[in-house]
Design an enzyme around this catalytic site. Structure first.
Site, PDB file in Angstrom:
ATOM      1  CE  LYS A 143      -3.959  -2.270   0.700  1.00  0.00           C
ATOM      2  NZ  LYS A 143      -5.165  -2.239  -0.115  1.00  0.00           N
TER       3      LYS A 143
ATOM      4  CG  HIS B 226      -7.668  -9.661  -5.562  1.00  0.00           C
ATOM      5  ND1 HIS B 226      -8.901  -9.061  -5.702  1.00  0.00           N
ATOM      6  CD2 HIS B 226      -7.074  -9.051  -4.503  1.00  0.00           C
ATOM      7  CE1 HIS B 226      -9.040  -8.118  -4.772  1.00  0.00           C
ATOM      8  NE2 HIS B 226      -7.960  -8.091  -4.024  1.00  0.00           N
TER       9      HIS B 226
HETATM   10  C1  CAP Z   1      -7.322  -5.212   1.440  1.00  0.00           C
HETATM   11  C2  CAP Z   1      -7.384  -5.167  -0.071  1.00  0.00           C
HETATM   12  C3  CAP Z   1      -8.068  -6.351  -0.700  1.00  0.00           C
HETATM   13  C4  CAP Z   1      -9.445  -6.615  -0.202  1.00  0.00           C
HETATM   14  C5  CAP Z   1     -10.191  -7.489  -1.191  1.00  0.00           C
HETATM   15  C6  CAP Z   1      -8.077  -3.907  -0.552  1.00  0.00           C
HETATM   16  O1  CAP Z   1      -6.632  -4.069   1.880  1.00  0.00           O
HETATM   17  O2  CAP Z   1      -6.077  -5.133  -0.603  1.00  0.00           O
HETATM   18  O3  CAP Z   1      -8.103  -6.108  -2.100  1.00  0.00           O
HETATM   19  O4  CAP Z   1      -9.326  -7.330   0.964  1.00  0.00           O
HETATM   20  O5  CAP Z   1     -11.392  -7.884  -0.591  1.00  0.00           O
HETATM   21  O6  CAP Z   1      -7.617  -3.396  -1.579  1.00  0.00           O
HETATM   22  O7  CAP Z   1      -9.060  -3.543   0.077  1.00  0.00           O
HETATM   23  P1  CAP Z   1      -6.766  -3.672   3.434  1.00  0.00           P
HETATM   24  P2  CAP Z   1     -11.777  -9.453  -0.602  1.00  0.00           P
HETATM   25  O8  CAP Z   1      -6.127  -4.788   4.238  1.00  0.00           O
HETATM   26  O9  CAP Z   1      -6.000  -2.375   3.554  1.00  0.00           O
HETATM   27  O10 CAP Z   1      -8.225  -3.537   3.732  1.00  0.00           O
HETATM   28  O11 CAP Z   1     -10.604 -10.138   0.010  1.00  0.00           O
HETATM   29  O12 CAP Z   1     -13.039  -9.520   0.200  1.00  0.00           O
HETATM   30  O13 CAP Z   1     -11.980  -9.816  -2.033  1.00  0.00           O
HETATM   31 MG    MG Z   2      -6.628  -4.814  -2.620  1.00  0.00          MG
END
Ligand code: CAP
Ligand code: MG
Length: 400
Positions: A139, A256
């Site tokens: 991030k 993903h």
């Molecule tokens: C989490 C994340 C993931 C989400 C996807 C985001 O970041 O990288 O893509 O978890 O959701 O971009 O939000 P954080 P899922 O840890 O900062 O929230 O796994 O439900 O598909």
């Molecule tokens: Mg993400």
């Protein structure tokens, strides 16, 4: 079993009886249409579907529909879904309809080999036994240059994560091309390994058009990739199948599911994650996002558990796919996540690591400490008494 059995929830339009609605789905997805036709010859009728049951549930009904196996082209997942998840969603006689599950006869599953590595193969690469893996997402999700991306990866590795991944929107943009990012990240992970002795996986996002994705994967492996990542719903099932079935691709595939909530989220209309997780496992996913029970995304625990069950149940000898819990996780909600979903899981935190008051390495350590606390049967609060990074994380985000 010789049929494909699809289970749907539906709510019929006011002028349509439940049995008529179920019949409409069955006809639309087999040999019928909205009116009788003269061309439906006798022998075609052997491909007619059958409605096994229609039972009331909440505002609507649950129906199980049998589609004759002969309608399906073995190994062609796109066509499987064109039947089980096709026109029916648009039928006017239904006010809402959701595909809940698909059961296949052996003949339609056998063409698929499933994951090359699976949970045991990924654990072997990390050297872990029965404990959750901890992963992080670089991030900010986009914007960092290759050098800074590699520094964030190094910090996370020094904080003892098992896995670092690109975010779902980072691929091969000009500000951070794979050719620059990947070698730099792998170099920094090697440095971390020299200091910690630990192998860390880096899932480089190779999402691209289906006719180029194998080439991009092979190029990434040439550049040193030890894991690849694909956004399945934006790149397509065929793209994953091409990667999963190509013997030259000898690294695990992290899948993903971005865009999934467009069809999985509405409890009355769309497609539940469970039947999609089944297909994604069949196509070769070594890891797949299945949602959290305590994070930022909308979820229901039963739905998350049904997807995890589909990834790990006995399915024609296929290796189990590693479920990934991600989205709003931080050290304060690790215990709740593990108590709800078990320890054969990957816990991923992006903000929950890089947002730690003392930085990425401290955030990674705090996540590992929260997992260690759970594994030792202690609360995070108890464990934080002599684990500084966890204490700082709980002060910052609290715990539930
Ligand atoms: C989490 C994340 C993931 C989400 C996807 C985001 O970041 O990288 O893509 O978890 O959701 O971009 O939000 P954080 P899922 O840890 O900062 O929230 O796994 O439900 O598909
Ligand atoms: Mg993400």
């Amino acid at each position: 079993m010789k049929d494909v059995i699809a289970t749907y929830y539906f709510r019929p339009r006011a002028d349509t009886k439940p049995d008529q609605a179920a019949r409409a789905i069955c006809d639309e997805e087999t040999t019928g249409t909205w009116t009788d036709i003269s061309t439906r010859t006798e022998y075609v009728k052997q491909l007619d579907g059958t409605v096994e049951s229609v039972t009331p549930q909440g505002e609507g009904y649950i129906t199980r529909i049998h589609y004759p196996a002969e309608i399906f082209e073995p190994g062609n997942v796109a066509q499987y879904l064109s039947v089980c998840a096709g026109n029916l969603f648009g039928l006017g006689r239904l006010d809402a309809v959701r595909l809940l599950d698909i059961e296949y006869p052996d003949s339609l599953i056998i063409p698929f080999k499933g994951p090359k590595f699976g949970i045991s193969g990924v654990r072997k690469m990390i050297g872990s036994k029965n404990r959750p893996h901890v992963g992080t997402i670089i991030k900010p999700k986009v914007g960092l240059n290759p050098v800074d991306t590699a520094s964030v990866a190094y910090e996370a590795a020094m904080g003892n994560v098992d896995l670092i991944k690109d975010d779902e929107t980072l691929t091969d943009q000009a500000f951070c091309p794979i050719d620059k990012r990947l070698p730099l990240v792998m170099k920094r992970l090697e440095e971390a390994k020299d200091e910690t002795g630990r192998q860390v996986l880096y899932a480089v996002n190779i999402t691209t058009r289906a006719d180029r994705i194998v080439q991009r994967a092979l190029h990434a492996i040439e550049l040193g990739a030890n894991m690849i990542m694909i956004d399945i719903f934006t790149s397509g099932f065929g793209a994953l199948q091409a990667l999963g079935e190509d013997s030259r691709i000898k690294v695990p595939i992290h899948v993903h599911r971005t865009m999934h909530a467009a069809f999985t989220r509405n409890p009355e209309h769309g497609i539940a994650m469970r039947p999609l997780a089944h297909i994604i496992r069949m196509l070769g996913a070594d890891q797949l996002h299945t949602g959290t029970v305590s994070g930022k995304m909308s979820h229901t625990t039963p739905e998350v558990k049904k997807s995890i069950d589909m990834l790990t149940c006995n399915c024609h000898g296929m290796k189990p796919t590693f479920p990934v819990s991600s989205g709003g996780l931080h050290p304060g909600n690790v215990a709740h996540e593990l108590a709800s979903l078990g320890i054969d899981i990957v816990l991923q935190a992006g903000g929950g690591i890089h947002g730690h008051p003392d930085g990425t390495a401290a955030g990674a350590r705090a996540m590992r400490q929260a997992v260690d606390a759970f594994m030792e049967g202690k609360t995070a609060e108890e464990y934080a008494k002599d684990h500084y990074e966890l204490e700082r994380a709980l002060k910052h985000w609290g715990s539930n």
